[in-house]
Enzyme design. Structure first.
Site, PDB file in Angstrom:
ATOM      1  CE  LYS A 286      -1.365  -4.274   3.870  1.00  0.00           C
ATOM      2  NZ  LYS A 286      -1.700  -5.438   2.713  1.00  0.00           N
TER       3      LYS A 286
ATOM      4  CE1 TYR B 240      -4.264  -2.459   5.662  1.00  0.00           C
ATOM      5  CE2 TYR B 240      -3.605  -0.117   5.202  1.00  0.00           C
ATOM      6  CZ  TYR B 240      -3.986  -1.782   4.653  1.00  0.00           C
ATOM      7  OH  TYR B 240      -3.843  -1.543   3.134  1.00  0.00           O
TER       8      TYR B 240
ATOM      9  CB  SER C  92      -0.938  -0.152   1.111  1.00  0.00           C
ATOM     10  OG  SER C  92      -1.581   1.045   1.307  1.00  0.00           O
TER      11      SER C  92
END
Ligand code: UDP
Length: 344
Positions: free
Chosen positions: A156, A152, A127
């Protein structure tokens, strides 16, 4: 013989669109998904579009035994696209361990099972959150990785590092991390699309649900950013264009055209649009009036980001083709089709 691709999280939003494009290209697709944020009906949508269903296993990628037995049953799997992960930024702040267990545990398990089964090619769904607020725009793959703003985002970053580390340890895997910008829209058939649980966090489902009358009004988070109209700017990419980038990445690996065993590519359109531009374009292409009000900034939001896509264009021979209007129109068509079906 047709190549077989294992798609973890293939029942989810990006995973289902990617599955469709792989099936359309003649690949065999095997999905493992725990249906934690998707539903079994997605298979019907895929069938309506492609005239075939992928092989489906209701398996959690964190379950070593189950994941391992999928690989043992399918020795033909030589490529994996790894989507299976939780993805809500706000929830990750409230329940960090849910994110660490699943997103990091799943990645670790998958790498181990790939290694044990001699599976070589991996495409990982990363991302643009790994960049945080970049100092230079458009952001290139060389931009520094900033401190993550949420668990989150951190998962990644860590997953990219995990892949790099196992490759450095001589594991015979080649991997491409695709750093997505903001995926939106739905398949043109409106048979599959984004299915948020409860009140949507993301902008486009909130917009389409508001236009449909499910939400009273859209809240625009902040109009005092240092951007042309004061609202935050993102690079919104049609999910079908994003799906096609996965085919380009897998084919690069299968054909050994990769320059390194670990590569990263930005997957965006190269254009930034503000929240107000989204609202205006949505109103234009759908002829719907959207109720909205400006409220304060949302915690953790960055001001603006859009992709430098030169490397993806050159190396993957891929470029986003669909416009913002196409994306918003397809999202609206999907919302209508989905509501019609559940109201039946
Ligand atoms: N946004 C908004 N109202 C909403 C949801 C999102 O104004 O109800 C804004 C958000 O502040 C950001 C942009 O829309 O500037 C995209 O947000 P989204 O959550 O879709 O993606 P993000 O870029 O945060 O991953």
């Amino acid at each position: 013989m047709a190549e077989t691709v294992l798609v973890t999280g293939g029942m989810g939003y990006i995973g289902s669109h990617t599955t469709v494009e792989f099936l359309n290209k003649g690949y065999n697709v095997i999905i493992v998904d725990n249906l934690g944020n998707s539903s079994i009906e997605v298979l019907d949508g895929i069938y309506k579009i492609c005239g075939q269903k992928p092989v489906f296993y209701n398996v959690d990628v964190t379950n070593y035994q189950q994941l391992s037995s999928v690989f043992k049953s399918h020795p033909e799997i030589n490529s994996v696209i790894h989507f299976a992960a939780w993805k809500a930024v706000g929830e990750s702040v409230e329940q960090p361990l849910k994110y660490y267990n699943n997103n990091l545990g799943g990645m670790s398990n998958l790498l181990q099972v790939m290694q044990e089964n001699g599976c070589q090619n991996l495409v990982f769904s990363s991302s643009c959150t790994v960049y945080g607020q970049p100092d230079v725009l458009p952001v290139t793959e060389q931009a520094p990785i900033k401190e993550a703003l949420s668990p989150y985002g951190f998962t990644k970053q860590v997953c990219e590092t995990m892949i790099k580390d196992v490759i450095a340890s001589n594991m015979s895997v080649r991997a491409i991390a695709l750093r997505y910008f903001n995926p939106i829209g739905a398949h043109k058939s409106a048979e599959i699309g984004e299915l948020p649980n409860g009140v949507p966090n993301n902008l486009i489902p909130f917009v389409t649900q508001t236009a449909y009358g499910i939400r009273k009004e859209l809240m625009i988070f902040g109009d005092d950013y240092n951007t042309p109209d004061g609202t935050a700017v993102r690079d919104y990419i049609h999910v079908t264009d994003l799906a096609l980038a996965h085919i380009a990445a897998i084919e690069r690996l299968i054909e050994s055209r990769n320059a390194n065993d670990f590569e990263v590519f930005n997957v965006g359109t190269g254009t930034g649009n503000s929240v107000l531009e989204i609202v205006k374009t949505f109103e234009q292409v759908t002829a719907q009036k959207l109720n909205y009000k400006i409220v304060g900034r949302r915690a953790g939001d960055i001001e603006q980001v859009w992709a430098d896509t030169a490397v993806a264009e050159r190396e993957l021979n891929w470029t986003a083709k669909l416009s913002l209007a196409d994306s918003l129109e397809s999202a609206w068509k999907w919302e209508n089709n989905y509501r019609k079906n559940i109201e039946k």
